[in-house]
Design a protein around this motif. Structure first.
Motif, PDB file in Angstrom:
ATOM      1  N   ASN A   1       1.501  -1.396  11.463  1.00  0.00           N
ATOM      2  CA  ASN A   1       0.226  -2.104  11.281  1.00  0.00           C
ATOM      3  C   ASN A   1       0.324  -3.563  11.740  1.00  0.00           C
ATOM      4  O   ASN A   1      -0.122  -4.476  11.055  1.00  0.00           O
ATOM      5  CB  ASN A   1      -0.219  -2.014   9.810  1.00  0.00           C
ATOM      6  CG  ASN A   1      -1.692  -2.345   9.621  1.00  0.00           C
ATOM      7  OD1 ASN A   1      -2.422  -2.551  10.583  1.00  0.00           O
ATOM      8  ND2 ASN A   1      -2.133  -2.404   8.376  1.00  0.00           N
TER       9      ASN A   1
ATOM     10  N   TYR B   1      -4.642   3.361   3.617  1.00  0.00           N
ATOM     11  CA  TYR B   1      -3.792   4.549   3.715  1.00  0.00           C
ATOM     12  C   TYR B   1      -4.231   5.646   2.737  1.00  0.00           C
ATOM     13  O   TYR B   1      -4.128   6.832   3.030  1.00  0.00           O
ATOM     14  CB  TYR B   1      -2.306   4.204   3.504  1.00  0.00           C
ATOM     15  CG  TYR B   1      -1.444   5.433   3.597  1.00  0.00           C
ATOM     16  CD1 TYR B   1      -1.302   6.100   4.814  1.00  0.00           C
ATOM     17  CD2 TYR B   1      -0.823   5.971   2.471  1.00  0.00           C
ATOM     18  CE1 TYR B   1      -0.551   7.256   4.915  1.00  0.00           C
ATOM     19  CE2 TYR B   1      -0.065   7.123   2.559  1.00  0.00           C
ATOM     20  CZ  TYR B   1       0.066   7.763   3.789  1.00  0.00           C
ATOM     21  OH  TYR B   1       0.803   8.914   3.883  1.00  0.00           O
TER      22      TYR B   1
ATOM     23  N   SER C   1      -5.098   9.473   3.777  1.00  0.00           N
ATOM     24  CA  SER C   1      -4.358  10.614   3.239  1.00  0.00           C
ATOM     25  C   SER C   1      -5.214  11.464   2.305  1.00  0.00           C
ATOM     26  O   SER C   1      -4.816  12.572   1.963  1.00  0.00           O
ATOM     27  CB  SER C   1      -3.089  10.138   2.528  1.00  0.00           C
ATOM     28  OG  SER C   1      -3.402   9.134   1.605  1.00  0.00           O
TER      29      SER C   1
ATOM     30  N   GLN D   1       1.334   6.517   7.930  1.00  0.00           N
ATOM     31  CA  GLN D   1       1.856   5.465   7.042  1.00  0.00           C
ATOM     32  C   GLN D   1       2.068   4.168   7.818  1.00  0.00           C
ATOM     33  O   GLN D   1       1.675   3.088   7.375  1.00  0.00           O
ATOM     34  CB  GLN D   1       3.192   5.901   6.430  1.00  0.00           C
ATOM     35  CG  GLN D   1       3.080   7.032   5.433  1.00  0.00           C
ATOM     36  CD  GLN D   1       4.406   7.766   5.255  1.00  0.00           C
ATOM     37  OE1 GLN D   1       5.481   7.229   5.520  1.00  0.00           O
ATOM     38  NE2 GLN D   1       4.327   9.012   4.794  1.00  0.00           N
TER      39      GLN D   1
ATOM     40  N   TYR E   1      -1.516   2.690   9.017  1.00  0.00           N
ATOM     41  CA  TYR E   1      -2.506   2.252   8.030  1.00  0.00           C
ATOM     42  C   TYR E   1      -1.900   1.521   6.826  1.00  0.00           C
ATOM     43  O   TYR E   1      -2.615   0.977   6.005  1.00  0.00           O
ATOM     44  CB  TYR E   1      -3.331   3.447   7.542  1.00  0.00           C
ATOM     45  CG  TYR E   1      -4.254   4.010   8.608  1.00  0.00           C
ATOM     46  CD1 TYR E   1      -5.429   3.352   8.957  1.00  0.00           C
ATOM     47  CD2 TYR E   1      -3.949   5.198   9.273  1.00  0.00           C
ATOM     48  CE1 TYR E   1      -6.280   3.854   9.937  1.00  0.00           C
ATOM     49  CE2 TYR E   1      -4.795   5.717  10.257  1.00  0.00           C
ATOM     50  CZ  TYR E   1      -5.956   5.034  10.586  1.00  0.00           C
ATOM     51  OH  TYR E   1      -6.791   5.532  11.549  1.00  0.00           O
ATOM     52  N   GLY E   2      -0.567   1.538   6.681  1.00  0.00           N
ATOM     53  CA  GLY E   2       0.077   0.928   5.516  1.00  0.00           C
ATOM     54  C   GLY E   2       0.192  -0.584   5.631  1.00  0.00           C
ATOM     55  O   GLY E   2      -0.368  -1.196   6.540  1.00  0.00           O
TER      56      GLY E   2
ATOM     57  N   ASP F   1       0.804  -1.227   0.000  1.00  0.00           N
ATOM     58  CA  ASP F   1       0.000   0.000   0.000  1.00  0.00           C
ATOM     59  C   ASP F   1       0.839   1.281   0.000  1.00  0.00           C
ATOM     60  O   ASP F   1       0.319   2.360  -0.291  1.00  0.00           O
ATOM     61  CB  ASP F   1      -0.918   0.033   1.236  1.00  0.00           C
ATOM     62  CG  ASP F   1      -1.952  -1.078   1.191  1.00  0.00           C
ATOM     63  OD1 ASP F   1      -1.718  -2.073   0.478  1.00  0.00           O
ATOM     64  OD2 ASP F   1      -2.983  -0.960   1.869  1.00  0.00           O
ATOM     65  N   LEU F   2       2.102   1.171   0.361  1.00  0.00           N
ATOM     66  CA  LEU F   2       2.924   2.382   0.462  1.00  0.00           C
ATOM     67  C   LEU F   2       3.944   2.487  -0.672  1.00  0.00           C
ATOM     68  O   LEU F   2       4.657   3.474  -0.778  1.00  0.00           O
ATOM     69  CB  LEU F   2       3.684   2.408   1.800  1.00  0.00           C
ATOM     70  CG  LEU F   2       2.820   2.448   3.065  1.00  0.00           C
ATOM     71  CD1 LEU F   2       3.702   2.381   4.300  1.00  0.00           C
ATOM     72  CD2 LEU F   2       1.960   3.701   3.105  1.00  0.00           C
TER      73      LEU F   2
END
Lengths: 552, 143
Positions: free
Chosen positions: B117, A380, A384, B106, B109-110, A50-51
Motif C-alpha cells: 500500500n 482490508y 475480505s 493484504q 489494502y492493508g 489494519d492487519l
C-alpha cells in the motif's frame, strides 16, 4: 511448589468479570489477588494496524494470547481435528490481557430482554423444534433481579446511547449516563428506511464516552475502534474503570503473566487455592479462602476440567458431566447492501443504529436478533468480507467494484439467539499441551438446527431494512455451521437450581464446591440476541455483592 | 526472494490487481509486502512460493514476466479453477493461487507499515484519509 501467604480471595482472569469482582470485594475490605495470564496494554498500544489487531489477526494479534505455545484443538463437523493457534480460524479467541476483550471490543452495552432469561417458558410450548435436541432452559434469575446491576455497570463504567425510542427493552430505573454520539451518514440512511417500514430504530448503547466522563475524554470518531485499544482512552473497559478503583483500595494485588494450572482442594472437597505459573515458568501455590474463576467460557471450563483430584476425578464441578457443555457464542447473520449515494463518511466507531423489533415475537421462531449496522470497515475488511454476488474475486473488475462501492455500501447484521446444544462443548485434549504443559481446550460440536433457522429469518429482515433504506442491490449473509464460540462465548458452566443439569447455582457458586465461584459468560444459560458483555458485568456485580454480604 | 523471483511475482500480482487510472499491486509494493512477510509471519510458505514461481514460469515457457496481462490472467484463471497441468501443480494450482491472492489483497489494502500500500495507493483510490499520527492529527503525504 512454594506457597504464598493466604488471601481472602483469588480471582482468575482480569477480563470483563474479574476486575468488577475485585473492586467489589476490595471495597468491602477483602484482601484479594487477581491473576491475569496476559499483560497490561494502554492507549499507546492502539497502533492502528489494519492487519494486526484483535478483529483482524491476519498478521497475528497484539493483545494475546501469543501464537506460540497456546494451541487449541478444533474438531470439525465431519470429525476432523485441527490444531489451531490463537490468531487462527476457529480458535474462538478472546484477548488475553488486562481488560480482556473489553480493552479492544466494539463496546456495545446491551441489556438482555426479559424473555432472554426465560426462553423455555416463553417458547417451549409454542416452538417445539427449539426444545427438541437442545438444552433450552430458563435462567434461575430474572431480568428484574439483574436490573439494578445493569444500571450499576452502565454508570460505573460509562455507557452512552439513547434507547428511549426502543419500545422493546425491559423496564429501566435510570437513563443512560451519557447521550449518544451524533449520527453518522449511514445511521441517517438506515433510520429513514427503518421508519418507512414502521420499525423502531434507536442509538446503540455503547461503553464509550460521548462526552468527557470519569476523567477520560470523549470518542474522537476514528476508524480504528473495534479490535483496537482506544488511542484516546474513550472506550470504557474494565482496565480503565473498575480496576484502577480496586487497586486504589490498597487491598488488591494484580499479578500479570500468571497462568493458573489448577484449583486445589483439600480432603473435604473444599478449595484451598490455586496453583499457577509465573512469567518465568515457576509454579506457585496461592492459598485463598475463596476462588473466583473468570477466564471466559472456554478457559474457565478448561481450568475446571484440568482441576482433577481424588474427590473430583472428572474435574471440578463436573460430577454430572455438564462442565464445558452448551458452548455457544453468536451466529452473526444479516445482509449487505449497495447504494447509489455515498454512505461512508469516515466517522467511527461506525455501528450506531439498531432495531430490536425482531428479538422476540417472530412467529414460529424461538427468539431472534438485535440488528445493527456494522462497525466502520477498514479497507482490508471490506475487501475480505464484502463482495456482491457475481463480482469476480480479483482482476480489473474486482478493483472497480472496490473503487465504486467501498464508500457506498452498508452491512446490517445481528447476533442470533442460539439454542444451547449439549454436544457443543469444551473438553481437554488427551494429548496436546500448551507451552507450560497444561492440557489444552478442545472444541467440538456444531449449532442446533433451529439456530440456523432463526439466523436465516434474520437475513430476510436485514435485507428488507436495507432495501427500504434505498439499497440498489442486497444479498444475505448466512450462518455457517461449525462450533459457535468466538468472542461472545458462553454457556459452559450453566447456572441452575438443579445440580444434575447445571454447574453453578443462582449465585454462581459450584454446586459441589462451596467456595468456588464462576463469574463470566460461562454461567449464561442462554446468550440472548445481544452482545453479552454488559450482562457479564451486571452479573459480576450481583454475585460479588452477594459474596461480601453473605460471607462476612 | 531473488530479483528474478521478484519479477515473476510482480507479473503475478499485477494480474490480480492491475494498474488503471489508479495504482495496482505492482506499483503499490505488494511484492515487498510478501517478501517481508515471507521472512516473518509466512516463513513456512517460502518453499511453496519458490515452487509456484518456478512452475508458473515453466507453464509460460519461461516467459511469464514478459507475456501480456490477458495471457497471465488466463493462466491464473486456470489455476483458480484447479485446471493447471497436474505435472506442475499437484492440485491444479488452486491452493497456491488462493494463497497469493490473499497475500496480495493484504499487501494492497492493508496498512503501509508492512511494506505494501505504498503512498496509500489503495486508500487514495477509495477515498479514505491516510493514518493520522495520533488522535486526528494529519500530516502531509507526498506522492
Amino acid at each position: 511448589m512454594s506457597a504464598l501467604p493466604r488471601v481472602k480471595a483469588v480471582i482468575i482472569g482480569a477480563g470483563a468479570g474479574g476486575p468488577i469482582v475485585a473492586k467489589e470485594l476490595t471495597q468491602a475490605g477483602w484482601p484479594v489477588v487477581l491473576l491475569e495470564r496476559g499483560q497490561w496494554y494502554t492507549a499507546n498500544d492502539c497502533r492502528k494496524d489494519d492487519l494486526r489487531n484483535q478483529r483482524n489477526s491476519t498478521l497475528g494479534h497484539p493483545f494475546g494470547p501469543d501464537d506460540d505455545g497456546n494451541p487449541r484443538v478444533v474438531v470439525t463437523a465431519n470429525g476432523q481435528q485441527r490444531l489451531v493457534e490463537p490468531s487462527g480460524p476457529g480458535y474462538s479467541n478472546n484477548a488475553a490481557c488486562v481488560g480482556g476483550g473489553t480493552l479492544s471490543y466494539g463496546a456495545m452495552a446491551w441489556r438482555f430482554h426479559p424473555n432472554d432469561f426465560q426462553m423455555k417458558t416463553v417458547y417451549g410450548a409454542q416452538v417445539p423444534r427449539a426444545v427438541e435436541g437442545s438444552t433450552l432452559a430458563d435462567w434461575p434469575i430474572t431480568y428484574d433481579e439483574l436490573e439494578p446491576f445493569y444500571e450499576k455497570a452502565e454508570w460505573e463504567l460509562g455507557v452512552s446511547g439513547d434507547v428511549s425510542t426502543d419500545p422493546f427493552h425491559g423496564p429501566r430505573n435510570k437513563p443512560l449516563p451519557m447521550p449518544p454520539l451524533p449520527p453518522t451518514r449511514e445511521h441517517l440512511i438506515l433510520e429513514k428506511g427503518a421508519k418507512a417500514l414502521g420499525l423502531h430504530p434507536f442509538h446503540i448503547p455503547m461503553l464509550r464516552n460521548s462526552v468527557p466522563y470519569n476523567g477520560r475524554p470523549a470518542c474522537m470518531r476514528c476508524r480504528w475502534c473495534v479490535g483496537f485499544a482506544c488511542e484516546v482512552d474513550a472506550k470504557c473497559g474494565t482496565q480503565n474503570t473498575v480496576l484502577p478503583t480496586a487497586l486504589n483500595t490498597g487491598l488488591l494485588e494484580l499479578r500479570l503473566q500468571c497462568m493458573v494450572k489448577e484449583i486445589l482442594v483439600d480432603e473435604h472437597g473444599k478449595a484451598t487455592g490455586v496453583a499457577y505459573f509465573d512469567r518465568q515458568g515457576q509454579l506457585w501455590e496461592q492459598p485463598a479462602e475463596h476462588v473466583i474463576v473468570s477466564g471466559s467460557a472456554i478457559e474457565s471450563a478448561r481450568l475446571l476440567l484440568n482441576s482433577k483430584s481424588r474427590l473430583f476425578p472428572q474435574g471440578l464441578g463436573n460430577r454430572y458431566d455438564w462442565v464445558g457443555r452448551n458452548l455457544q457464542g453468536h451466529t452473526y447473520t444479516g445482509a449487505f447492501g449497495l447504494f447509489d449515494q455515498d454512505t461512508y463518511d469516515d466517522v467511527g466507531p461506525g455501528a450506531g443504529i439498531a432495531i430490536c423489533d425482531y428479538n422476540h415475537g417472530n412467529p414460529d421462531l424461538a427468539g431472534g436478533a438485535m440488528l445493527a449496522n456494522e462497525f466502520i470497515r477498514l479497507p482490508y475488511q471490506f475487501v475480505s468480507g464484502l463482495r456482491a454476488p457475481g463480482v469476480p474475486r480479483w482482476g480489473a473488475a474486482h478493483k472497480e467494484f472496490v473503487r465504486r462501492f467501498y464508500r457506498r455500501s452498508i452491512a446490517v447484521q445481528g447476533p442470533t439467539q442460539e439454542m444451547p446444544f449439549f454436544e457443543s462443548r469444551v473438553t481437554v485434549d488427551p494429548q496436546v499441551r500448551d507451552k507450560l504443559g497444561i492440557p489444552v481446550a478442545r472444541l467440538s460440536g456444531n449449532k442446533h438446527p433451529h439456530t440456523i433457522e432463526i439466523g436465516d429469518a434474520m437475513t430476510a429482515k436485514a435485507e428488507a431494512w436495507l432495501k427500504a433504506s434505498g439499497a440498489i442491490q442486497t444479498w444475505p449473509k448466512k450462518a455457517g455451521q461449525g462450533t459457535s464460540g468466538g468472542q461472545h462465548q458462553a454457556g459452559t458452566c450453566r447456572m441452575g437450581n438443579d445440580p444434575r443439569t447445571s454447574v453453578v447455582d443462582r449465585w454462581c457458586r459450584l454446586h459441589e464446591v462451596e467456595n468456588v465461584h464462576v463469574v463470566d459468560g460461562s454461567v449464561h444459560v442462554t446468550n440472548g440476541g445481544f452482545n453479552p458483555v454488559l450482562t457479564i458485568m451486571a452479573n459480576a456485580y450481583r454475585v460479588a455483592g452477594h459474596l461480601v454480604g453473605g460471607a462476612k | 526472494m531473488s530479483p528474478e523471483q521478484a519479477v515473476l511475482l510482480e507479473a503475478w500480482v499485477d494480474a490480480l490487481i492491475p494498474s488503471d487510472q489508479d495504482a495496482g499491486a505492482r506499483d503499490a509494493g505488494v511484492v515487498q509486502y510478501i517478501d517481508r512477510q515471507l521472512a516473518r509471519k509466512y516463513k513456512r510458505q517460502q518453499p511453496a512460493y519458490r515452487e509456484a514461481l518456478a512452475a508458473i514460469n515453466l507453464l509460460a515457457e519461461g516467459q511469464f514476466a514478459q507475456i501480456t496481462l490477458e495471457e497471465r490472467t488466463e493462466f491464473l484463471t486456470a489455476m483458480e479453477k484447479g485446471e493447471a497441468p497436474k505435472t506442475l501443480f499437484p492440485d491444479g494450482g488452486k491452493a497456491i493461487f488462493e494463497m497469493v491472492l490473499a497475500h496480495t489483497m493484504q499487501g494492497f489494502y492493508g496498512s503501509p507499515r508492512h511494506g505494501g500500500n505504498k503512498d496509500y495507493a489503495s486508500w487514495k483510490m477509495i477515498g479514505v484519509p491516510p493514518l493520522p499520527v495520533r488522535g486526528r492529527q494529519q500530516y502531509e503525504v507526498k506522492s
